[in-house]
Write a protein that holds these residues in place. Sequence first.
Motif, PDB file in Angstrom:
ATOM      1  N   ARG A  44      36.086 -19.569  37.552  1.00 19.89           N
ATOM      2  CA  ARG A  44      36.408 -19.425  36.118  1.00 19.89           C
ATOM      3  C   ARG A  44      35.669 -20.465  35.275  1.00 19.89           C
ATOM      4  N   VAL A  45      35.616 -21.708  35.750  1.00 20.62           N
ATOM      5  CA  VAL A  45      34.898 -22.760  35.027  1.00 20.62           C
ATOM      6  C   VAL A  45      33.416 -22.397  34.929  1.00 20.62           C
ATOM      7  N   CYS A  46      32.819 -21.983  36.033  1.00 21.46           N
ATOM      8  CA  CYS A  46      31.403 -21.588  36.018  1.00 21.46           C
ATOM      9  C   CYS A  46      31.160 -20.430  35.059  1.00 21.46           C
ATOM     10  N   LEU A  47      32.072 -19.489  35.034  1.00 21.86           N
ATOM     11  CA  LEU A  47      31.935 -18.356  34.130  1.00 21.86           C
ATOM     12  C   LEU A  47      32.020 -18.810  32.672  1.00 21.86           C
ATOM     13  N   ARG A  48      32.959 -19.716  32.370  1.00 23.99           N
ATOM     14  CA  ARG A  48      33.059 -20.232  30.994  1.00 23.99           C
ATOM     15  C   ARG A  48      31.780 -20.951  30.603  1.00 23.99           C
ATOM     16  N   TRP A  49      31.213 -21.749  31.524  1.00 22.72           N
ATOM     17  CA  TRP A  49      29.950 -22.424  31.234  1.00 22.72           C
ATOM     18  C   TRP A  49      28.845 -21.409  30.975  1.00 22.72           C
ATOM     19  N   ALA A  50      28.774 -20.383  31.807  1.00 25.44           N
ATOM     20  CA  ALA A  50      27.731 -19.363  31.656  1.00 25.44           C
ATOM     21  C   ALA A  50      27.848 -18.658  30.311  1.00 25.44           C
ATOM     22  N   VAL A  51      29.057 -18.314  29.917  1.00 26.45           N
ATOM     23  CA  VAL A  51      29.271 -17.650  28.623  1.00 26.45           C
ATOM     24  C   VAL A  51      28.829 -18.563  27.483  1.00 26.45           C
ATOM     25  N   HIS A  52      29.212 -19.837  27.565  1.00 32.48           N
ATOM     26  CA  HIS A  52      28.835 -20.789  26.518  1.00 32.48           C
ATOM     27  C   HIS A  52      27.317 -20.922  26.401  1.00 32.48           C
ATOM     28  N   PHE A  53      26.652 -21.177  27.534  1.00 27.93           N
ATOM     29  CA  PHE A  53      25.213 -21.388  27.487  1.00 27.93           C
ATOM     30  C   PHE A  53      24.463 -20.115  27.097  1.00 27.93           C
ATOM     31  N   ALA A  55      25.660 -17.907  25.011  1.00 32.72           N
ATOM     32  CA  ALA A  55      25.913 -17.781  23.562  1.00 32.72           C
ATOM     33  C   ALA A  55      24.978 -18.669  22.740  1.00 32.72           C
ATOM     34  N   ILE A  56      24.540 -19.800  23.309  1.00 33.13           N
ATOM     35  CA  ILE A  56      23.639 -20.670  22.542  1.00 33.13           C
ATOM     36  C   ILE A  56      22.168 -20.432  22.889  1.00 33.13           C
ATOM     37  N   GLY A  57      21.898 -19.368  23.645  1.00 32.66           N
ATOM     38  CA  GLY A  57      20.519 -18.936  23.831  1.00 32.66           C
ATOM     39  C   GLY A  57      19.898 -19.155  25.189  1.00 32.66           C
ATOM     40  N   LEU A  58      20.600 -19.781  26.132  1.00 31.79           N
ATOM     41  CA  LEU A  58      20.028 -19.995  27.459  1.00 31.79           C
ATOM     42  C   LEU A  58      20.038 -18.680  28.228  1.00 31.79           C
ATOM     43  N   ARG A  59      18.935 -18.344  28.845  1.00 29.14           N
ATOM     44  CA  ARG A  59      18.832 -17.116  29.613  1.00 29.14           C
ATOM     45  C   ARG A  59      18.477 -17.446  31.059  1.00 29.14           C
ATOM     46  N   SER A  60      18.774 -16.535  31.952  1.00 29.32           N
ATOM     47  CA  SER A  60      18.603 -16.790  33.387  1.00 29.32           C
ATOM     48  C   SER A  60      17.150 -17.030  33.773  1.00 29.32           C
ATOM     49  N   ASP A  61      16.206 -16.577  32.983  1.00 26.88           N
ATOM     50  CA  ASP A  61      14.792 -16.793  33.327  1.00 26.88           C
ATOM     51  C   ASP A  61      14.217 -18.052  32.675  1.00 26.88           C
ATOM     52  N   GLY A  68      17.482 -29.501  28.075  1.00 27.22           N
ATOM     53  CA  GLY A  68      18.212 -30.768  27.999  1.00 27.22           C
ATOM     54  C   GLY A  68      19.685 -30.519  27.737  1.00 27.22           C
ATOM     55  N   LEU A  69      20.505 -31.447  28.172  1.00 26.07           N
ATOM     56  CA  LEU A  69      21.950 -31.348  27.962  1.00 26.07           C
ATOM     57  C   LEU A  69      22.419 -32.671  27.396  1.00 26.07           C
ATOM     58  N   CYS A  70      23.105 -32.633  26.281  1.00 23.86           N
ATOM     59  CA  CYS A  70      23.619 -33.832  25.647  1.00 23.86           C
ATOM     60  C   CYS A  70      25.139 -33.704  25.571  1.00 23.86           C
ATOM     61  N   THR A  71      25.850 -34.693  26.060  1.00 22.15           N
ATOM     62  CA  THR A  71      27.313 -34.671  25.965  1.00 22.15           C
ATOM     63  C   THR A  71      27.744 -35.609  24.858  1.00 22.15           C
TER      64      THR A  71
END
Length: 74
Positions: A44-53, A55-61, A68-71
């Motif tokens: 579930r956590v991985c799925l939530r991360w996938a949905v988030h990323f 939504a902001i434009g990250l694609r599997s390719d 980059g990732l900024c927290t």
Amino acid sequence: MHDIGEIKFMAETDDKKGIVIKFDPIEYEAIRVIGEGNLSEGFRVCLRWAVHFHAIGLRSDDDLNYIGLCTVAD
């Protein structure tokens, strides 16, 4: 039951869906750790991360060497 490649979805009487996925040992361990020992929660956590990323434009390719990732902490 609907067979979509390696993933099978099964409707249950309580309207929840089941899913069967075969993970290699490294993927399995990663999901277990992410879920603190609970595979369902880890997925579930991985799925939530996938949905988030997604939504902001990250694609599997996309090449993750150039992402980059900024927290931010409050």
